[in-house]
Design a protein around this motif. Structure first.
Motif, PDB file in Angstrom:
ATOM      1  N   SER A  27       0.912  -1.330   0.296  1.00 36.65           N
ATOM      2  CA  SER A  27      -0.396   0.233  -0.357  1.00 36.65           C
ATOM      3  C   SER A  27       0.953   1.164   0.184  1.00 36.65           C
ATOM      4  O   SER A  27       1.802   1.184   0.268  1.00 36.65           O
ATOM      5  N   ILE A  28       0.683   2.497  -0.008  1.00 37.63           N
ATOM      6  CA  ILE A  28       0.459   3.513  -0.531  1.00 37.63           C
ATOM      7  C   ILE A  28       1.036   4.193   1.259  1.00 37.63           C
ATOM      8  O   ILE A  28       2.320   4.327   1.741  1.00 37.63           O
ATOM      9  N   ALA A  29       0.567   3.187   2.110  1.00 34.33           N
ATOM     10  CA  ALA A  29       0.870   3.412   3.760  1.00 34.33           C
ATOM     11  C   ALA A  29       1.768   3.066   3.451  1.00 34.33           C
ATOM     12  O   ALA A  29       2.360   3.014   4.969  1.00 34.33           O
ATOM     13  N   ALA A  81      -0.049   9.501   0.467  1.00 35.78           N
ATOM     14  CA  ALA A  81      -1.037   8.679   1.111  1.00 35.78           C
ATOM     15  C   ALA A  81      -2.730   9.558   1.547  1.00 35.78           C
ATOM     16  O   ALA A  81      -3.796   9.278   1.553  1.00 35.78           O
ATOM     17  N   TYR A 131       0.703   7.369   7.577  1.00 35.63           N
ATOM     18  CA  TYR A 131      -0.110   8.921   8.310  1.00 35.63           C
ATOM     19  C   TYR A 131      -0.518   8.249   9.472  1.00 35.63           C
ATOM     20  O   TYR A 131      -1.049   7.332  10.108  1.00 35.63           O
ATOM     21  N   ARG A 184     -12.723  -0.782   7.312  1.00 36.09           N
ATOM     22  CA  ARG A 184     -12.034  -0.064   8.352  1.00 36.09           C
ATOM     23  C   ARG A 184     -12.406   0.401   9.472  1.00 36.09           C
ATOM     24  O   ARG A 184     -11.954   0.036  10.498  1.00 36.09           O
ATOM     25  N   PRO A 225      -1.014   0.384  -4.065  1.00 35.52           N
ATOM     26  CA  PRO A 225      -1.821   0.945  -4.020  1.00 35.52           C
ATOM     27  C   PRO A 225      -2.359   2.213  -3.058  1.00 35.52           C
ATOM     28  O   PRO A 225      -2.009   2.194  -1.996  1.00 35.52           O
ATOM     29  N   GLY A 226      -2.505   2.972  -3.926  1.00 37.69           N
ATOM     30  CA  GLY A 226      -2.875   4.477  -2.985  1.00 37.69           C
ATOM     31  C   GLY A 226      -4.804   4.156  -3.023  1.00 37.69           C
ATOM     32  O   GLY A 226      -5.143   3.126  -2.599  1.00 37.69           O
ATOM     33  N   PHE A 255     -12.465  -1.951   1.208  1.00 40.83           N
ATOM     34  CA  PHE A 255     -11.510  -1.864   2.239  1.00 40.83           C
ATOM     35  C   PHE A 255     -12.016  -0.589   3.264  1.00 40.83           C
ATOM     36  O   PHE A 255     -11.942  -1.329   4.775  1.00 40.83           O
ATOM     37  N   TYR A 306      -1.390  -0.106  10.451  1.00 39.98           N
ATOM     38  CA  TYR A 306      -1.438  -0.854   9.439  1.00 39.98           C
ATOM     39  C   TYR A 306      -0.273   0.146   8.371  1.00 39.98           C
ATOM     40  O   TYR A 306      -0.271  -1.551   7.479  1.00 39.98           O
TER      41      TYR A 306
HETATM   42  C1  8X3 Z   1      -5.363   1.578   1.175  1.00 35.97           C
HETATM   43  C2  8X3 Z   1      -3.953   3.123   0.647  1.00 35.97           C
HETATM   44  O1  8X3 Z   1      -4.135   5.135   1.990  1.00 35.97           O
HETATM   45  O2  8X3 Z   1      -6.013   4.783   2.402  1.00 35.97           O
HETATM   46  O3  8X3 Z   1      -3.746   0.774   1.543  1.00 35.97           O
HETATM   47  O4  8X3 Z   1      -4.244   4.026   3.446  1.00 35.97           O
HETATM   48  S1  8X3 Z   1      -4.891   4.396   2.408  1.00 35.97           S
END
Ligand code: 8X3
Length: 250
Positions: free
Chosen positions: A138-140, A244, A145, A192, A181-182, A188, A151
């Motif tokens: 992930s971009i994460a 992100a 952030y 969350r 991915p962003g 998702f 995460y």
């Molecule tokens: C999902 C992208 O930026 O919502 O992995 O965490 S983000």
């Protein structure tokens, strides 16, 4: 003989889109997921297009992962492509307020689960001196952030695992691609935010987010690249996204 792809988290979102894309490439599919009903549904949707088998397990359950993958019949054992897609975010809260149960789910699923599945598949690839592992990060994993510490940490671990796998496995003829991915509109954010539709919906309002099929397209690009090309890492953001947490919304 058609190649075999094993995809985790294959019943929804990016995993499901990858399954569709690999069906179009005439891969035989081993679709893995937790939910039997959904596995049956995706198997019947895709079996007109290619040979499909399903494995029901939770990637966090080490014994279940091992027994499911190691008990594949001989004709399904030579996995060419492993897509480590299963994983989720649980909660979005400052570290002092985060739920330890949420943390466990993310570390156990996104990190340990990916390792358990890989451990069951890699020895065969090494023996055959061929294979391709695609880890969905992930971009994460590249940018931490606020409120997302665990995460982001779990996805930073995926980034490190991809790099380490590449270092260890290139000499065995195995390619490793990390996909980051962003903002992709899937279940998702519903996961969350624990089913809070209003909060989840807001994440994707005011801009055109990525679709699961956009990520599947990138995975197809990496996996079908010529033999002399090793796609190490792809970061994909929505067009309106610069990082992100920087998204231009109308
Ligand atoms: C999902 C992208 O930026 O919502 O992995 O965490 S983000």
């Amino acid at each position: 003989m058609n190649k075999i792809a094993l995809i985790t988290g294959a019943t929804s979102g990016i995993g499901r889109a990858v399954a569709e894309a690999f069906a179009d490439l005439n891969y035989k599919l081993i679709l893995c997921g937790r939910r039997t009903g959904r596995l049956d549904e995706v198997r019947s949707a895709l079996s007109a297009r290619t040979e499909v088998t399903t494995l029901q397990f939770d990637v966090r359950d080490r014994a279940a992962v091992e027994s499911a993958i190691l008990s594949l019949p001989a004709e399904w054992q030579s996995v060419s492509v492993l897509v480590n897609n299963a994983g989720n975010a649980h909660g979005l809260a400052p570290i002092q307020e985060g739920s330890v149960d949420d943390w466990d789910q993310m570390i156990d699923g996104n990190v340990q689960g990916l390792l358990y599945v890989s451990k069951a598949v890699i020895p065969g690839m090494v023996e055959r001196r061929s294979g391709h592992i695609v880890n969905v990060s992930s971009i994460a994993g590249k940018q931490t952030y606020a409120n997302g510490t665990v995460y982001c940490a779990s996805k930073a671990a995926v980034e490190a695992i991809s790099e380490g796998m590449r270092l260890d496995l290139t000499q065995h003829g195995i390619k490793v691609t990390n996909i980051a991915p962003g903002a992709v509109e899937t279940e998702f954010s519903m996961v969350r935010f624990k089913g809070d539709e209003e909060r989840a919906g807001k994440v994707y309002q005011g801009f055109d987010p990525l679709k699961a099929s956009d990520i599947a397209d990138a995975i197809v690009y990496a996996v079908t690249a010529p033999a002399n090309v090793h796609i190490a890492d792809i970061t994909i953001l929505a067009a309106a996204q610069a990082s992100a947490t920087t998204i231009v919304k109308s």
